[in-house]
Every structure is written in C-alpha cells, then in structure tokens.
Design a protein around this motif. Structure first.
Motif, PDB file in Angstrom:
ATOM      1  N   ARG A 240      50.496  45.337   6.110  1.00 18.87           N
ATOM      2  CA  ARG A 240      49.895  44.011   5.511  1.00 18.87           C
ATOM      3  C   ARG A 240      50.773  43.276   4.716  1.00 18.87           C
ATOM      4  NH1 ARG A 240      46.652  46.498   2.383  1.00 18.87           N
ATOM      5  NH2 ARG A 240      44.942  47.117   3.785  1.00 18.87           N
TER       6      ARG A 240
ATOM      7  N   PHE B 225      46.741  53.051  -3.020  1.00 26.45           N
ATOM      8  CA  PHE B 225      47.414  51.958  -3.885  1.00 26.45           C
ATOM      9  C   PHE B 225      48.696  52.358  -4.301  1.00 26.45           C
ATOM     10  CE2 PHE B 225      47.902  49.687  -7.910  1.00 26.45           C
ATOM     11  CZ  PHE B 225      48.244  48.602  -7.321  1.00 26.45           C
TER      12      PHE B 225
ATOM     13  N   THR C 285      49.949  36.370  -0.680  1.00 26.04           N
ATOM     14  CA  THR C 285      50.455  35.564   0.009  1.00 26.04           C
ATOM     15  C   THR C 285      50.859  34.302  -0.990  1.00 26.04           C
ATOM     16  OG1 THR C 285      50.158  36.099   2.196  1.00 26.04           O
ATOM     17  CG2 THR C 285      51.396  33.960   1.773  1.00 26.04           C
TER      18      THR C 285
ATOM     19  N   ILE D 268      61.750  45.440  -1.171  1.00 24.13           N
ATOM     20  CA  ILE D 268      61.566  46.482  -0.345  1.00 24.13           C
ATOM     21  C   ILE D 268      60.086  46.772   0.101  1.00 24.13           C
ATOM     22  CG2 ILE D 268      63.968  47.518  -0.780  1.00 24.13           C
ATOM     23  CD1 ILE D 268      62.607  49.288  -2.849  1.00 24.13           C
ATOM     24  N   VAL D 269      60.146  47.063   1.229  1.00 22.46           N
ATOM     25  CA  VAL D 269      58.560  47.553   1.591  1.00 22.46           C
ATOM     26  C   VAL D 269      58.612  48.700   2.476  1.00 22.46           C
ATOM     27  CG1 VAL D 269      58.638  45.619   3.214  1.00 22.46           C
ATOM     28  CG2 VAL D 269      56.418  46.656   2.656  1.00 22.46           C
TER      29      VAL D 269
ATOM     30  N   ASN E 182      53.343  49.949   5.686  1.00 21.01           N
ATOM     31  CA  ASN E 182      52.649  48.839   4.757  1.00 21.01           C
ATOM     32  C   ASN E 182      52.646  47.446   5.668  1.00 21.01           C
ATOM     33  OD1 ASN E 182      51.214  47.564   2.899  1.00 21.01           O
ATOM     34  ND2 ASN E 182      52.689  47.835   1.185  1.00 21.01           N
TER      35      ASN E 182
ATOM     36  N   LEU F 176      52.562  51.070  -3.243  1.00 20.02           N
ATOM     37  CA  LEU F 176      53.228  50.251  -4.447  1.00 20.02           C
ATOM     38  C   LEU F 176      54.642  50.896  -4.497  1.00 20.02           C
ATOM     39  CD1 LEU F 176      52.380  48.021  -6.368  1.00 20.02           C
ATOM     40  CD2 LEU F 176      51.689  49.765  -8.025  1.00 20.02           C
TER      41      LEU F 176
ATOM     42  N   ARG G 163      53.654  41.526   6.715  1.00 23.05           N
ATOM     43  CA  ARG G 163      53.089  40.180   7.292  1.00 23.05           C
ATOM     44  C   ARG G 163      52.899  39.378   6.329  1.00 23.05           C
ATOM     45  NH1 ARG G 163      53.195  36.564   9.756  1.00 23.05           N
ATOM     46  NH2 ARG G 163      50.936  35.320  10.528  1.00 23.05           N
TER      47      ARG G 163
ATOM     48  N   GLY H  47      44.477  36.856   1.452  1.00 24.58           N
ATOM     49  CA  GLY H  47      45.366  35.651   1.235  1.00 24.58           C
ATOM     50  C   GLY H  47      45.769  35.414  -0.242  1.00 24.58           C
ATOM     51  N   TYR H  48      45.327  36.351  -1.121  1.00 23.37           N
ATOM     52  CA  TYR H  48      45.707  36.335  -2.698  1.00 23.37           C
ATOM     53  C   TYR H  48      47.217  36.735  -2.889  1.00 23.37           C
ATOM     54  CZ  TYR H  48      40.794  35.748  -3.635  1.00 23.37           C
ATOM     55  OH  TYR H  48      39.536  35.489  -3.829  1.00 23.37           O
TER      56      TYR H  48
ATOM     57  N   ILE I 278      48.112  44.308  -5.799  1.00 24.66           N
ATOM     58  CA  ILE I 278      46.928  43.775  -5.988  1.00 24.66           C
ATOM     59  C   ILE I 278      45.931  45.235  -6.169  1.00 24.66           C
ATOM     60  CG2 ILE I 278      44.941  42.635  -5.024  1.00 24.66           C
ATOM     61  CD1 ILE I 278      46.447  40.660  -3.928  1.00 24.66           C
TER      62      ILE I 278
ATOM     63  N   PHE J 112      40.136  42.965  -2.540  1.00 25.50           N
ATOM     64  CA  PHE J 112      40.655  41.852  -2.485  1.00 25.50           C
ATOM     65  C   PHE J 112      42.207  41.743  -1.609  1.00 25.50           C
ATOM     66  CE2 PHE J 112      37.787  41.320  -5.978  1.00 25.50           C
ATOM     67  CZ  PHE J 112      37.155  39.980  -5.607  1.00 25.50           C
ATOM     68  N   TRP J 113      42.147  42.684  -0.758  1.00 22.61           N
ATOM     69  CA  TRP J 113      43.497  43.085   0.003  1.00 22.61           C
ATOM     70  C   TRP J 113      43.145  42.167   1.296  1.00 22.61           C
ATOM     71  CZ3 TRP J 113      44.435  48.914   0.171  1.00 22.61           C
ATOM     72  CH2 TRP J 113      45.116  49.294  -1.346  1.00 22.61           C
TER      73      TRP J 113
ATOM     74  N   LEU K 212      55.128  43.451  -6.446  1.00 24.05           N
ATOM     75  CA  LEU K 212      53.648  43.265  -6.739  1.00 24.05           C
ATOM     76  C   LEU K 212      52.707  44.166  -6.300  1.00 24.05           C
ATOM     77  CD1 LEU K 212      52.430  40.106  -4.651  1.00 24.05           C
ATOM     78  CD2 LEU K 212      54.000  41.705  -3.978  1.00 24.05           C
TER      79      LEU K 212
HETATM   80  C1  COA Z   1      50.906  43.711  -0.316  1.00 26.07           C
HETATM   81  C2  COA Z   1      49.713  42.743  -0.898  1.00 26.07           C
HETATM   82  C3  COA Z   1      50.176  41.890  -1.970  1.00 26.07           C
HETATM   83  C4  COA Z   1      49.448  41.366   0.274  1.00 26.07           C
HETATM   84  O1  COA Z   1      48.740  40.560  -0.367  1.00 26.07           O
HETATM   85  P1  COA Z   1      47.280  40.486   0.599  1.00 26.07           P
HETATM   86  O2  COA Z   1      46.629  39.359  -0.222  1.00 26.07           O
HETATM   87  O3  COA Z   1      46.677  41.690   0.784  1.00 26.07           O
HETATM   88  O4  COA Z   1      47.796  39.794   1.940  1.00 26.07           O
HETATM   89  P2  COA Z   1      47.306  38.156   2.589  1.00 26.07           P
HETATM   90  O5  COA Z   1      45.915  38.603   2.873  1.00 26.07           O
HETATM   91  O6  COA Z   1      47.952  37.122   1.699  1.00 26.07           O
HETATM   92  O7  COA Z   1      48.330  38.592   3.953  1.00 26.07           O
HETATM   93  C5  COA Z   1      48.163  39.543   4.703  1.00 26.07           C
HETATM   94  C6  COA Z   1      48.520  39.376   6.189  1.00 26.07           C
HETATM   95  O8  COA Z   1      48.493  40.908   6.911  1.00 26.07           O
HETATM   96  C7  COA Z   1      47.471  40.880   7.727  1.00 26.07           C
HETATM   97  N1  COA Z   1      47.145  42.136   7.962  1.00 26.07           N
HETATM   98  C8  COA Z   1      46.153  42.757   6.911  1.00 26.07           C
HETATM   99  N2  COA Z   1      46.100  44.132   7.332  1.00 26.07           N
HETATM  100  C9  COA Z   1      46.905  44.262   8.145  1.00 26.07           C
HETATM  101  C10 COA Z   1      47.696  45.280   9.032  1.00 26.07           C
HETATM  102  N3  COA Z   1      46.634  46.790   8.837  1.00 26.07           N
HETATM  103  N4  COA Z   1      48.398  45.538  10.159  1.00 26.07           N
HETATM  104  C11 COA Z   1      49.126  44.228  10.368  1.00 26.07           C
HETATM  105  N5  COA Z   1      48.768  43.055   9.463  1.00 26.07           N
HETATM  106  C12 COA Z   1      47.706  43.114   8.595  1.00 26.07           C
HETATM  107  C13 COA Z   1      46.451  39.816   7.522  1.00 26.07           C
HETATM  108  O9  COA Z   1      45.898  39.501   8.509  1.00 26.07           O
HETATM  109  C14 COA Z   1      47.238  38.584   6.790  1.00 26.07           C
HETATM  110  O10 COA Z   1      47.956  37.922   7.950  1.00 26.07           O
HETATM  111  P3  COA Z   1      47.385  36.440   8.571  1.00 26.07           P
HETATM  112  O11 COA Z   1      47.033  35.586   7.314  1.00 26.07           O
HETATM  113  O12 COA Z   1      48.425  36.238   9.422  1.00 26.07           O
HETATM  114  O13 COA Z   1      45.988  36.987   9.218  1.00 26.07           O
HETATM  115  C15 COA Z   1      48.412  43.652  -1.260  1.00 26.07           C
HETATM  116  O14 COA Z   1      47.872  43.878   0.185  1.00 26.07           O
HETATM  117  C16 COA Z   1      48.536  44.443  -2.018  1.00 26.07           C
HETATM  118  O15 COA Z   1      48.793  44.396  -3.290  1.00 26.07           O
HETATM  119  N6  COA Z   1      48.365  45.815  -1.387  1.00 26.07           N
HETATM  120  C17 COA Z   1      48.258  47.094  -2.220  1.00 26.07           C
HETATM  121  C18 COA Z   1      49.744  47.296  -2.974  1.00 26.07           C
HETATM  122  C19 COA Z   1      51.068  47.024  -2.080  1.00 26.07           C
HETATM  123  O16 COA Z   1      50.871  47.234  -1.021  1.00 26.07           O
HETATM  124  N7  COA Z   1      52.057  46.427  -2.755  1.00 26.07           N
HETATM  125  C20 COA Z   1      53.104  45.860  -2.142  1.00 26.07           C
HETATM  126  C21 COA Z   1      54.134  46.850  -2.303  1.00 26.07           C
HETATM  127  S1  COA Z   1      55.632  46.457  -1.411  1.00 26.07           S
END
Ligand code: COA
Ligand code: COA
Lengths: 185, 189
Positions: A141, A33, A112, A134-135, A139, A37, A144, A109-110, A100, A105-106, A98
């Motif tokens: 996920r 995490f 997005t 920035i990301v 990462n 982040l 996307r 959809g939360y 989570i 709960f990753w 942000l």
């Molecule tokens: C980044 C974050 C806020 C995204 O929120 P989330 O609720 O996990 O994301 P969502 O479920 O809304 O969307 C994720 C999308 O990525 C896709 N996905 C999930 N894992 C993936 C992977 N390893 N590779 C590619 N795509 C991936 C999902 O399928 C989904 O797309 P889809 O709806 O087209 O299927 C959350 O994962 C999080 O807080 N992660 C930990 C901390 C972090 O990364 N913070 C962001 C720093 S920039």
C-alpha cells in the motif's frame, strides 16, 4: 503564493506533545502499524513515555528536522505524523517518513495527499534537491502510494529484515527536484 | 578452524589510541581519501581530537553491535587502514565501512584481502545473514574490489552527492550468507 501547508484532504499541523503523546501510545498498540512503520522490535510506550520523549525532541527542533502532524481538513482529526530529515546539506538530500496511525483511514488517499504536501514543502521551502525513502516489501500500500506521489524505485536490499520467521527485502525510492518540477509545472 | 585474523597480505590488529590518532591525522589530510570515504563535508581534525575520540571508543569497551579493526601489512607490519562492522542484532545483518589511508597501497589487492577477512568474520564469527555497504559512483576502484569479494550491486541513489559542481550517484551493495558460502566452495563471484 500558495498555502504550502495544506493539501486537498489534509494539512500539516504543529505537534503538541500532550496530544500526540497520548495518541502515539494508542497507535503503538497496533502491532501491524509498528511493523509497517519501522524495523525496530515492536514495543509499547506509555503516554507519559511518549510525551517526555516528544517534549525533548520538539524542544531541540534541530535545523535538519521538519516534523508535522497530519490533520484531516474536514473535521481536524489527527491522523498521523510526517517528517523530513535533511541528512546531507551539501547535496540537499532528505529522508521522509510518515505514518497514519488511524488504520480505518488507510487506503483512502490521505497518505498520498500529505506526501504531495511535504514534497512541495521540501522542494520549495527547504529547497531540497532530492527526497529519499525506504519501505519494506510487505507494505504494498505504501509502495503504491509513493509511486503515485512521484517517487521512483532505486533499488532493493535483499533479505535485510527478519520478521515472522523469514527474510524480507527493503526497497529504496527517490525523487529529484527536477522530476518534481516537471510533474508540477 | 580457519584463521580469522590473517589474510594473504594483511592482518587485523588493535592499536593504541595514540598510535591510531597519529596515523589517522595524516590520512585525513588527504582530501581525496576523505571524499572517497563518505559524504560528510571533508574536514581536518587535530591529533588531540582524534586521540580523545579513539580513547572514548576504548573506554566504552565491548559492544555487541560494533566491531572495529586496524589493518597492518604482513610483510612490513605497516599500519595502512581499518574496517568497521555495525551489526543490527535483531535482523542479523551488518554494514561495513572500509578504508586504506595509505594511498600508495591502493589498487594492489590489499583492500580485497581486507574485505575477505571482514566477510569471514561477519559470516562465521558474528553469524550474520547479510553484509551491506555503500559507495560513491565515482569510486570505481572500490566497486571493482567489492565485486571481487562477492558483493552484488543492488541499487543506486540517483544524484545524492554534489561535489566539484557535479551531481553523482550513490551505490549500495550486498552479499548474502548463502552467496558467500557458495564462494567458499569454489563458486565465482
Ligand atoms: C503508507 C501510508 C502513508 C499510505 O497512505 P494511504 O492513505 O494509505 O495511501 P493512499 O490511499 O493514498 O494510496 C494507497 C494506494 O495503494 C493501493 N493499495 C491499498 N492496499 C493495497 C495492497 N494491499 N496492495 C497493493 N496496493 C494497495 C490503493 O488502492 C492506493 O492506490 P490507488 O489509488 O491506485 O488505488 C498509510 O497507509 C500508512 O500510514 N500506513 C501505516 C504505516 C506505514 O505503512 N507507514 C509507511 C512506512 S514506509
Ligand atoms: C576501496 C579500497 C578499500 C579498495 O582496496 P584496494 O586495495 O585499493 O583494491 P584492490 O587492489 O584489492 O582491487 C581494486 C580493483 O579495482 C581495479 N581498479 C583500480 N583503479 C581503478 C579505476 N580507476 N577504475 C576501475 N578499476 C580500478 C584494480 O585493477 C583492481 O581490480 P583487479 O584486481 O581486477 O585488477 C581502497 O582503494 C581504499 O581504501 N580507497 C580509499 C578510501 C575508499 O575509497 N574507501 C571506500 C569507501 S566506500
């Protein structure tokens, strides 16, 4: 007018230093995490450290910072936090960040959903013209999820980060007010 | 070993706060210079304020993540500008800020010479892996100068500036250590 603090799955909530201090300390034990982040060295904070720091931040509440908790609508569980930081008022551009912290709960959809809520807040309440983020390349996920929320890719800083003994790129993304308006007609 | 402090047209110097403040106040009265330099609303500040600021930096002393130089021309010894490097010590990468305050020295090769010294310092003394910078899209002179020094355009923050009623883009650029080394061995930027 719409309730601008609520999405389909989550709502923005006030941050309570006591609750979130304890929760931050727990989320911080998850090194993955922390690495997703930010680029800081992963560190551990005690609940007390986190609370003291948060109390100070929340007290100051600078006009530039709009910072919320993320709570599930169905059971009110605290999932994470999100903030908008206006770093350029003359161009009305803000950074969004942000996380989570509850990893089960990753990818559900939360993230997005809450991003859509904060964009509506940014463009219709703070009256921003742009939101930037920035990301890290490791990462996908998050990348996307930001694409789904309407962000466009704007570039890639090559090899900025050093983790796990190799270099990684940092991506930047942005969304303009007029693009958001078009998507939300 | 190569000379780190002397280029073709300029040299790096350290200036006393009162000397630096006296010239800085004069540069800052030029609103075009201010608007090329960054995105903060252009402001005028007093010489006293600047002197206190430079003195405070001096008192802070050495810091492993901040390297600031003033620039003088080799020929007339004229104080014309500065550059600063901020280093991320964990990831070994640096950001640079650069400026020539004396506008009659713009577009004559001084800035590119300064940047070459800056990169030599960053890559062979601070040993960073990468150097980054940001600029406004309405600053083609800077863009050209940075390209000559070896930077590549990596991205564009669309419409992140509003000035004169126009929304313009921000650019950022980067150069990697291996690219810089290849240039030292004759590769073209
Ligand atoms: C980044 C974050 C806020 C995204 O929120 P989330 O609720 O996990 O994301 P969502 O479920 O809304 O969307 C994720 C999308 O990525 C896709 N996905 C999930 N894992 C993936 C992977 N390893 N590779 C590619 N795509 C991936 C999902 O399928 C989904 O797309 P889809 O709806 O087209 O299927 C959350 O994962 C999080 O807080 N992660 C930990 C901390 C972090 O990364 N913070 C962001 C720093 S920039
Ligand atoms: C940016 C700066 C450091 C560049 O230094 P400089 O000494 O002016 O640049 P150089 O003369 O070395 O190189 C400039 C190049 O741009 C070209 N150029 C000059 N004006 C130009 C213009 N309006 N459009 C396109 N190219 C231009 C020059 O011809 C030269 O290229 P060449 O050698 O191929 O002919 C300096 O101009 C400066 O400090 N300006 C004010 C503050 C500022 O802009 N700081 C940078 C903030 S990111």
């Amino acid at each position: 007018m719409k309730n601008i603090l609520t999405g389909e799955l989550v709502r923005l909530s006030a941050l309570d230093a006591d609750e979130i201090g304890r929760t931050f300390a727990r989320w911080g034990r998850d090194s993955e995490f922390q690495r997703l982040l930010n680029s800081n060295v992963a560190r551990m904070a005690s609940a007390k450290n986190a609370q003291t720091w948060l109390e100070k931040e929340l007290d100051e509440q600078p006009v530039n910072l709009h910072w919320f908790g993320i709570r599930k609508l169905d059971d009110d569980m605290l999932l994470g936090d999100i903030d908008l930081y206006v770093y350029n008022w003359s161009a009305r551009d803000a950074f969004v960040g942000l996380g989570i912290g509850e990893r089960e709960f990753w990818g559900k959809g939360y993230g997005t959903d809450v991003m859509k809520v904060i964009l509506r807040y940014g463009f219709t309440e703070v009256n921003l013209k742009r939101v930037t983020l920035i990301v890290f390349e490791y990462n996908p996920r998050a990348i996307r999820s930001y694409e789904k929320a309407g962000f466009r890719h704007e570039g890639r800083m090559r090899g900025v980060l050093n983790k796990e003994g190799r270099r990684w790129d940092m991506l930047t993304m942005g969304i303009l007010r007029e693009e958001w308006m078009e998507q939300n007609k | 070993m190569k000379d780190l402090f002397h280029g073709e047209f300029v040299r790096l110097t350290a200036e006393d706060p009162d000397v630096r403040a006296k010239i800085e106040v004069h540069w800052q009265r030029d609103s075009e210079y201010r608007r090329l330099l960054d995105s903060e609303p252009a402001m005028v500040v007093s010489e006293k304020w600047l002197k206190d600021w430079f003195e405070k930096r001096n008192e802070e002393g050495f810091s492993p993540n901040r390297y600031v130089f003033s620039i003088r021309t080799l020929v007339e010894e004229k104080l014309i500008g500065f550059f600063s490097l901020w280093v991320d010590l964990i990831h070994s990468e640096a950001w640079v800020g650069i400026g020539i305050g004396e506008r009659e020295f713009w577009g004559k090769g001084y800035g590119t010479d300064m940047m070459k010294l800056c990169l030599r310092y960053a890559f062979t003394e601070l040993n960073v892996h990468r150097v980054s910078l940001g600029l406004h899209s309405y600053n083609p002179r800077a863009l050209k100068s940075y390209e000559k020094a070896g930077f590549q355009l990596e991205g564009c923050t669309r419409k992140d500036t509003l000035r004169e009623g126009k929304r313009t883009d921000g650019f950022w650029m980067g150069i990697l250590r291996e690219e810089w080394l290849a240039m030292q061995n004759g590769a073209k930027p």
